[in-house]
Design a protein around this motif. Structure first.
Motif, PDB file in Angstrom:
ATOM      1  N   HIS A   1      -4.505   5.352  -3.242  1.00 45.54           N
ATOM      2  CA  HIS A   1      -5.728   6.158  -3.163  1.00 45.54           C
ATOM      3  C   HIS A   1      -5.675   7.136  -4.336  1.00 45.54           C
ATOM      4  O   HIS A   1      -4.657   7.805  -4.525  1.00 45.54           O
TER       5      HIS A   1
ATOM      6  N   GLU B   1      -7.837   2.374  -5.270  1.00 43.32           N
ATOM      7  CA  GLU B   1      -8.732   1.966  -4.192  1.00 43.32           C
ATOM      8  C   GLU B   1      -9.984   2.838  -4.152  1.00 43.32           C
ATOM      9  O   GLU B   1      -9.902   4.060  -4.269  1.00 43.32           O
TER      10      GLU B   1
ATOM     11  N   HIS C   1       0.865  -1.184   0.000  1.00 41.99           N
ATOM     12  CA  HIS C   1       0.000   0.000   0.000  1.00 41.99           C
ATOM     13  C   HIS C   1       0.900   1.232   0.000  1.00 41.99           C
ATOM     14  O   HIS C   1       1.826   1.308   0.796  1.00 41.99           O
TER      15      HIS C   1
HETATM   16 ZN   LIG Z   1      -6.053   2.334   1.468  1.00 48.34          ZN
END
Ligand SMILES: [Zn+2]
Ligand SMILES: [Zn+2]
Length: 287
Positions: free
Chosen positions: A109, A145, A70
């Motif tokens: 993101h 995401e 991530h």
């Molecule tokens: Zn996330």
């Protein structure tokens, strides 16, 4: 675990990224998500040869462990000025870190448009990520995401994700990560069987299930449409364990990994969340 599904956690890399693999082995999980550097900093020391080898050697002992990464929270591909410049340097650095570790999937993101509007944000995100991808030949897949819709975040409608991928010159470099807490907070009411079915059909129609690589399987402390991102333990939030079981037992998601990002608190341990999730998997086969 007695399932061939890939289920696991986001785990800390404190003390060395290879230690997250030890923790995964200890928990008995077969999916793991990690940060590749401190998630709240712009810079980080490069991974040393020693870090890289320790990680790769350890991963070899657990070949069934699926590992994704991530990106840090500061990256904003819809930013401007110095913030954007730093975001893109950091994104390129994170892709390079993933590549050198052999990690093929990197969750991102989409970004915050900060008042420019969703449409402009989508354009900027695709253009700016492309500027990184045009110099990158790693093959690391960027998993956009779904977001809860806090502030000016882009990605809280499936259409946003679809439009970013469609606007990119490198659509094959993108996959999608669906966070159950985020879509619920964003306004997709999955809490009835019909609501669940309609939401997944909508996802499939707009983005396509073939783009879906990863679930962030989280319950939500805040309500549907609240646009507030607060994860809860499985079954203790407003989504509930029955709905979580729909995701786990849906045969369309057999090849999609499930990562829990449940809170790190005294209310419930990772081990207990895992046990509950495993108990929700139907023993009679998938629907
Ligand atoms: Zn996330
Ligand atoms: Zn979240």
């Amino acid at each position: 675990m007695t399932t061939n599904k890939k289920i696991g956690f986001h785990l800390s890399v404190a003390g060395g990224i290879n230690l997250a693999i030890d923790k995964a082995a200890e928990l008995g999980i077969n999916a793991l998500q990690v940060f590749l550097k401190n998630s709240n900093r712009w810079t980080a020391p490069p991974l040393s040869e020693k870090d890289i080898n320790a990680f790769k050697d350890k991963w070899k002992s657990f070949p069934d462990l699926s590992i994704c990464a991530h990106t840090g929270y500061l990256i904003n591909p819809a930013g401007d000025g110095e913030n954007l410049e730093k975001s893109l340097i950091l994104l390129a650095d994170e892709i390079a870190r993933a590549e050198v570790l052999g990690i093929k999937r990197l969750v991102l993101h989409p970004g915050n448009h900060k008042g420019a509007g969703i449409e402009e944000g989508i354009k900027q995100i695709a253009f700016n990520i492309d500027s990184v991808l045009e110099r990158d030949h790693s093959g690391v897949e960027i998993l956009l995401e779904t977001t809860a819709g806090q502030g000016s975040s882009v990605g809280h409608r499936f259409e946003h994700i679809k439009d970013i991928i469609a606007a990119s010159r490198y659509p094959n470099r993108f996959g999608v990560c669906l966070d159950t807490c985020h879509i619920f907070a964003a306004g997709y009411d999955i809490t009835t069987e019909t609501g669940y079915r309609n939401t997944i059909e909508e996802f499939d129609r707009i983005i396509g299930i073939d783009r879906l690589r990863l679930f962030h399987l989280n319950d939500s402390k805040k309500g549907c449409g609240s646009k507030v991102d607060r994860h809860d333990h499985i079954g203790l939030g407003l989504i509930g364990s029955e709905v979580i079981s729909y995701f786990l037992n849906d045969g369309r998601f057999d090849n999609v990994d499930f990562i829990l990002e449940t809170p790190d608190d005294e209310i419930r341990s990772d081990r207990d969340n895992l046990e509950l999730v495993l108990s929700l998997i139907s023993q009679t086969g998938n629907k």
